[in-house]
Design a protein around this motif. Structure first.
Motif, PDB file in Angstrom:
ATOM      1  N   GLU A 234      13.108   2.830   2.649  1.00  0.00           N
ATOM      2  CA  GLU A 234      12.166   3.910   2.927  1.00  0.00           C
ATOM      3  C   GLU A 234      10.733   3.388   3.013  1.00  0.00           C
ATOM      4  N   ILE A 235      10.402   2.455   2.148  1.00  0.00           N
ATOM      5  CA  ILE A 235       9.055   1.866   2.192  1.00  0.00           C
ATOM      6  C   ILE A 235       8.847   1.152   3.524  1.00  0.00           C
ATOM      7  N   GLU A 236       9.851   0.422   3.966  1.00  0.00           N
ATOM      8  CA  GLU A 236       9.750  -0.290   5.250  1.00  0.00           C
ATOM      9  C   GLU A 236       9.585   0.694   6.408  1.00  0.00           C
ATOM     10  N   THR A 237      10.389   1.750   6.406  1.00  0.00           N
ATOM     11  CA  THR A 237      10.307   2.760   7.467  1.00  0.00           C
ATOM     12  C   THR A 237       8.948   3.450   7.451  1.00  0.00           C
ATOM     13  N   LEU A 238       8.482   3.841   6.275  1.00  0.00           N
ATOM     14  CA  LEU A 238       7.199   4.529   6.174  1.00  0.00           C
ATOM     15  C   LEU A 238       6.039   3.607   6.536  1.00  0.00           C
ATOM     16  N   THR A 239       6.163   2.336   6.218  1.00  0.00           N
ATOM     17  CA  THR A 239       5.108   1.386   6.587  1.00  0.00           C
ATOM     18  C   THR A 239       4.954   1.361   8.102  1.00  0.00           C
ATOM     19  N   THR A 240       6.071   1.300   8.812  1.00  0.00           N
ATOM     20  CA  THR A 240       6.035   1.303  10.284  1.00  0.00           C
ATOM     21  C   THR A 240       5.475   2.617  10.814  1.00  0.00           C
ATOM     22  N   GLU A 241       5.967   3.737  10.288  1.00  0.00           N
ATOM     23  CA  GLU A 241       5.532   5.052  10.777  1.00  0.00           C
ATOM     24  C   GLU A 241       4.056   5.301  10.484  1.00  0.00           C
ATOM     25  N   LEU A 242       3.616   4.969   9.286  1.00  0.00           N
ATOM     26  CA  LEU A 242       2.198   5.170   8.954  1.00  0.00           C
ATOM     27  C   LEU A 242       1.310   4.260   9.800  1.00  0.00           C
TER      28      LEU A 242
ATOM     29  N   GLN B  80       0.831  -1.205   0.000  1.00  0.00           N
ATOM     30  CA  GLN B  80       0.000   0.000   0.000  1.00  0.00           C
ATOM     31  C   GLN B  80       0.866   1.257   0.000  1.00  0.00           C
ATOM     32  N   VAL B  81       1.942   1.229   0.796  1.00  0.00           N
ATOM     33  CA  VAL B  81       2.852   2.381   0.835  1.00  0.00           C
ATOM     34  C   VAL B  81       3.488   2.584  -0.538  1.00  0.00           C
ATOM     35  N   ALA B  82       3.929   1.509  -1.166  1.00  0.00           N
ATOM     36  CA  ALA B  82       4.530   1.609  -2.492  1.00  0.00           C
ATOM     37  C   ALA B  82       3.510   2.127  -3.501  1.00  0.00           C
TER      38      ALA B  82
END
Length: 100
Positions: free
Chosen positions: A24-32, A8-10
């Motif tokens: 970055e996708i992994e980091t944003l997935t966690t943060e979101l 979904q982030v991608a």
């Protein structure tokens, strides 16, 4: 609890035309995911009888009466330091190609 996936982030990054690395996708997935969890917690306590607010304490502007005082500049005094004036007003050169 809603979860957001890396796919979904991608997908969202693609829609926004943002190039993200796998890290970055992994980091944003966690943060979101953390953001969504926080929003869910707020939604649990938000009830119809509690109005939404932007500030916990109401804000109000503080105004004073516009009263002419004793220490008022005359037109001549106000224009005395101006680079250019026409006797009663400041003269300002045109900007951004505007004609005078």
């Amino acid at each position: 609890m809603s979860e957001i996936s890396a796919e979904q982030v991608a997908h969202l990054a693609g829609l926004a035309r943002i190039a993200l690395s796998p890290e970055e996708i992994e980091t944003l997935t966690t943060e979101l995911g953390q953001i969504m969890t926080a929003v869910e917690k707020v939604s649990e306590v938000a009830t119809p009888d509690v109005p939404p607010t932007s500030h916990p304490i109401p804000l109000e502007n503080v105004y004073r009466d516009d009263v002419i005082g004793d220490d008022v500049l005359t037109v001549e005094e106000a224009l005395s330091g101006a680079p250019e004036s026409d006797g009663s007003r400041f003269v300002v050169s045109a900007i951004l190609g505007e004609e005078q």
